[in-house]
Write an enzyme that holds these catalytic residues in place. Sequence first.
Site, mmCIF file in Angstrom:
data_model
loop_
_atom_site.group_PDB
_atom_site.id
_atom_site.type_symbol
_atom_site.label_atom_id
_atom_site.label_comp_id
_atom_site.label_asym_id
_atom_site.label_seq_id
_atom_site.Cartn_x
_atom_site.Cartn_y
_atom_site.Cartn_z
ATOM 1 N N TYR A 89 -14.794 52.230 -73.434
ATOM 2 C CA TYR A 89 -13.784 51.499 -74.213
ATOM 3 C C TYR A 89 -12.401 52.090 -73.992
ATOM 4 O O TYR A 89 -11.398 51.387 -74.059
ATOM 5 C CB TYR A 89 -14.147 51.473 -75.701
ATOM 6 C CG TYR A 89 -15.454 50.764 -75.932
ATOM 7 C CD1 TYR A 89 -15.657 49.487 -75.407
ATOM 8 C CD2 TYR A 89 -16.488 51.357 -76.606
ATOM 9 C CE1 TYR A 89 -16.851 48.843 -75.561
ATOM 10 C CE2 TYR A 89 -17.703 50.713 -76.773
ATOM 11 C CZ TYR A 89 -17.882 49.455 -76.239
ATOM 12 O OH TYR A 89 -19.081 48.816 -76.381
ATOM 13 N N HIS A 120 -23.868 45.912 -63.390
ATOM 14 C CA HIS A 120 -23.212 45.768 -64.704
ATOM 15 C C HIS A 120 -21.816 46.386 -64.700
ATOM 16 O O HIS A 120 -20.848 45.768 -65.118
ATOM 17 C CB HIS A 120 -24.092 46.420 -65.778
ATOM 18 C CG HIS A 120 -23.391 46.768 -67.057
ATOM 19 N ND1 HIS A 120 -22.879 45.804 -67.912
ATOM 20 C CD2 HIS A 120 -23.106 47.966 -67.636
ATOM 21 C CE1 HIS A 120 -22.322 46.397 -68.962
ATOM 22 N NE2 HIS A 120 -22.434 47.707 -68.813
ATOM 23 N N ARG A 155 -28.294 54.902 -57.110
ATOM 24 C CA ARG A 155 -28.098 56.255 -56.591
ATOM 25 C C ARG A 155 -29.149 56.613 -55.550
ATOM 26 O O ARG A 155 -29.758 57.672 -55.594
ATOM 27 C CB ARG A 155 -28.143 57.270 -57.737
ATOM 28 C CG ARG A 155 -26.994 57.108 -58.697
ATOM 29 C CD ARG A 155 -27.036 58.119 -59.812
ATOM 30 N NE ARG A 155 -25.712 58.270 -60.392
ATOM 31 C CZ ARG A 155 -25.445 58.963 -61.479
ATOM 32 N NH1 ARG A 155 -26.405 59.592 -62.115
ATOM 33 N NH2 ARG A 155 -24.219 59.057 -61.925
#
Length: 573
Positions: free
Chosen positions: A242, A389, A453
């Site tokens: 955020y 995402h 990864r």
Amino acid sequence: TRLRGLAARPGSTALDAATLANLKKVTQYYIVTAFLALFIGVMIGPLQALNYGGVDLYNLPILRNLIQSYYQGLTLHGVLNALVFTQFFISGWMLYLPARELGVGLNMKFAWFTYWMMTAGLLTAAVPLLMNDATVLYTFYPPLEGSPVFYIGAAVMVAASLLVVAQVVGMWLRWKRENPGRVTPIVSFMSVATWLMWCLASLGLVVEALALLIPWSLGLTSGVDPLLARTLFWWTGHPIVYFWVLPAYISWYAFLPRQAGGRMISEPLTRLAFVMFLVFSVPVGLHHQYADPNVNNTWKTIHMFLTFLVAVPSLLTAFSVGASLEDAARHRGGSGLVGWIRHLNWRDAGMTAQVLALVSFIFGGAGGILNASLAFSPVVHNTAWIPGHFHITVGTATTLSFMGIALWFVPHLTGKRLASPKLGLTSVWLWFWGMMLFALGMHWQGLAGVPRRAHVSATAQPAVYDAMHIALPKLFTAVSGMILFAAGVAFFWVLFRTLLSPRVEDGEATPVPYSPVLSSAGTDLATASTLVKRTEPLLAITLFALVLVLIVYLPVIGPMIANYQAVPGQRLW
Ligand code: HAS
Ligand code: HEM
Ligand code: CU
């Protein structure tokens, strides 16, 4: 007249010319450092996209000389893009805006000191990163161990960001003293709320670095508890997202409406959204640790519900900013249920970048809510879905917004004229389509079970992946990497050409695009609505948020400290 600017804001005294010029200079340093980091990070990304497309370029002699392994590249990519680019951009952006709007004097020596301290931290951390001595990925989970120089450099960078917090909050308190009974102007309100949220959020990382990582990497302790370290990391690691996106919200709420030709919908509602972020951003970190053993399921479930709650202010934002855009388009002659969209100011690259960032965020946010579900998480955790995402959240909602902002902010700060605006427009469309295709490919591969990864293109067992029937999403991912490479080259061409061109005018010729407001919060607290009054005391709200964070974290962290397991470090790559 409806679009009259709000440049002379109530209660503000303009900064004197010398201070303003100096403030613009330090802000420009922050912004340029940020984009230099992004430039390097973005040049590495396509190699990783090709990896997920089944193409391994890491054996090429030129690359071999520059980076030792896929993982050194991935560490550089994650750190430069997600940690360095964001923090430098945000520090400049959210120092400049409140300083400008509040107009109270600020200590420019302190501002420069903070910039140089952040840069010193960056350069310190860069040395081991480049020497393959801190190939620990951007999450630096122990027991992966890096050079102490890396952890110290990163800690100095974070400490510098806290000095920016001190500057901005200090400026705000001074403004409040000089303007008793006034409502804080909206852009400063959003900035101060975001900085206070970051202050709370950073505590986890500060404790992790000072109490665990630095002493351990210096050899003062024999090992570190990976679970405790991860928990402290995610205390910061969730709200940091955020911290990355709220500076873009500031622009979406306060500036994008004017760039689109419309109005900001509601200051009181905007204040509510930011206060909700201040309160609910931090106590949710366990949604990154559903798979971690030895964490009580009840607490995981509580963090899940709090995560759903912190999606609410983003939903408020979606409807509010959506309404601003519709207002703008209808004002420009648009009509119909969706036909109005065509009437947005699509010729403007800065506006286009931000609207496309918003569109990507519809999907990024929806995916986030899926991730947060305890039932769905095991399907996608640690798969390629997750990079899918976050490239349409931090990689687009944030990054494409910052790119769009830079197209007016750099001319504003420097007095230089934007070079090749048409190429700028092309670059933002390429970024948008590149990232949407990337997200499609990566989400899809993740659902098929491809791990994140992973240097999958160099696997000794290609049959494992062939059996997943992922030829199409692999192709999408590889092609998206090429599109994004082109997008990056085009954008940086425009940005660097602008920066290297001569100064031609006063930067004020490109003003800060304050939007007119449909429903204002008013200027006097005495006559303001209850919502405005209740959201004004941001320090008290921060204290309340701290209490909430302690309530949901102490019962989780307490047992970890009581059962501390010192695990020795490892170096894998
Ligand atoms: Fe996330 C993992 C849940 C938002 C970034 N996230 C990550 C990681 C990153 C990241 C970097 O619960 C990976 C960390 C790692 O390396 O392991 N995320 C959420 C939820 C939200 C969310 C619930 N994430 C973000 C944002 C990020 C970000 C923002 C960066 C900036 N995320 C998770 C979870 C995981 C996770 C789990 C762990 C997964 C795992 O298993 O490891 C929410 O905050 C999202 C709320 C957002 C919305 C969308 C609102 C839409 C708007 C646009 C409106 C559009 C308009 C345009 C108006 C509800 C505001 C109109 C169009 C016209 C054309 C006119
Ligand atoms: C990871 C590609 C831009 C942040 C990745 C991965 C790929 C990728 C394929 C997954 C690697 C893996 O899991 O093995 C790209 C491309 C980009 C781009 C093609 C555009 C040119 C960005 C931007 C940001 C970003 C703009 C943020 C501002 C990250 C982060 C990771 C990552 C934080 C995770 C690193 C880790 O797992 O340690 N990127 N990326 N990327 N990317 Fe990007
Ligand atoms: Cu999170």
